[in-house]
Design an enzyme around this catalytic site. Structure first.
Site, mmCIF file in Angstrom:
data_model
loop_
_atom_site.group_PDB
_atom_site.id
_atom_site.type_symbol
_atom_site.label_atom_id
_atom_site.label_comp_id
_atom_site.label_asym_id
_atom_site.label_seq_id
_atom_site.Cartn_x
_atom_site.Cartn_y
_atom_site.Cartn_z
ATOM 1 C CB SER A 60 -83.608 -15.640 22.038
ATOM 2 O OG SER A 60 -82.105 -15.173 21.320
ATOM 3 C CG ASP B 7 -80.384 -7.892 24.064
ATOM 4 O OD1 ASP B 7 -79.585 -8.488 23.236
ATOM 5 O OD2 ASP B 7 -81.980 -8.683 24.216
ATOM 6 C CG HIS C 20 -80.199 -12.054 24.096
ATOM 7 N ND1 HIS C 20 -80.980 -11.287 23.483
ATOM 8 C CD2 HIS C 20 -79.830 -12.546 23.363
ATOM 9 C CE1 HIS C 20 -81.874 -11.869 22.371
ATOM 10 N NE2 HIS C 20 -81.214 -13.381 22.966
#
Length: 221
Positions: free
Chosen positions: A113, A163, A194
């Site tokens: 991320s 996501d 995610h």
């Protein structure tokens, strides 16, 4: 042995030496928003058992949560801060290689991320600092005015089609941009969201095992 020592341009970090320093790469572990230097240690050990691990904590706080650079809103990055933090991180990795005596030419980023985004930024802004990268759920951090030459750099991208944070076109644009910069890019899509799941880990481990085997064979030629 696990260490946490003071370095110039200090990041809170953990360093785990390689079991065989002559062979193993150093994995640069970069957490997601709200993470710490401990978050990805187990992931690093699963990806490359015995590798050296350099795991950093982001220096920017967002509502008390560590990040590697500021953002103005969800998916809207502070580009000036991103560039500053990218160079700061790259300089730290090079300094750490001297301090901990690992091969600066054999550093592979493992980012999730926000950590994946600054790893991608490092590839684009500081080519040569990373020998490769595994990017879990990244997005395109910015579009450089001039593409770097990433010939010989291998990148694995894993992303979820569901996501809710990173739109699929963002990941596709990142992969395309890296390919245009002559990086070797492998993109894996799964049906998840995610978070890092078992499929992310399995595919990432298979990819990096193949890359390390190829590198070893090339060294023997």
């Amino acid at each position: 042995m696990d260490t946490n020592k003071s370095l110039p341009q200090k990041f809170v970090h953990r360093f785990v030496p390689a079991e065989d320093a002559a062979q193993a790469p150093t994995l640069l572990l970069l957490h997601g928003t709200g993470g710490t230097e401990d978050d990805l240690l187990d992931l690093g050990k699963m990806l490359v058992p015995g590798a050296a691990l350099l795991s950093l904590r982001g220096k920017v706080l967002e509502n008390g949560m560590p990040r590697f650079f500021r953002r103005l809103a969800e998916g809207v990055f502070d580009l000036e801060d991103l560039r500053f933090r990218t160079h700061e991180l790259a300089d730290f990795v090079q300094t750490a290689s001297q301090f901990y005596h690992f091969d600066a030419a054999n550093v592979i980023a493992v980012g999730y991320s926000n950590g994946a985004n600054i790893a991608a930024s490092t590839l684009l802004l500081r080519p040569g600092v990373l020998a490769g990268a595994l990017l879990f759920h990244p997005m395109l951090p910015f579009i450089p005015e001039q593409l770097p030459d990433l010939q010989g750099t291998a990148v694995f991208i894993s992303a979820g089609r569901r996501d809710p944070i990173v739109p699929q076109p963002q990941t596709e644009k990142l992969a395309q941009l890296l390919q245009e910069a002559h990086a070797t890019v492998t993109t894996h899509w799964h049906e998840g969201g995610h978070s890092i799941n078992h499929e992310d880990v399995r595919q990432g481990r298979t990819w990096i095992k193949a890359r390390l085997k190829l590198a070893a064979q090339t060294d023997l030629i």
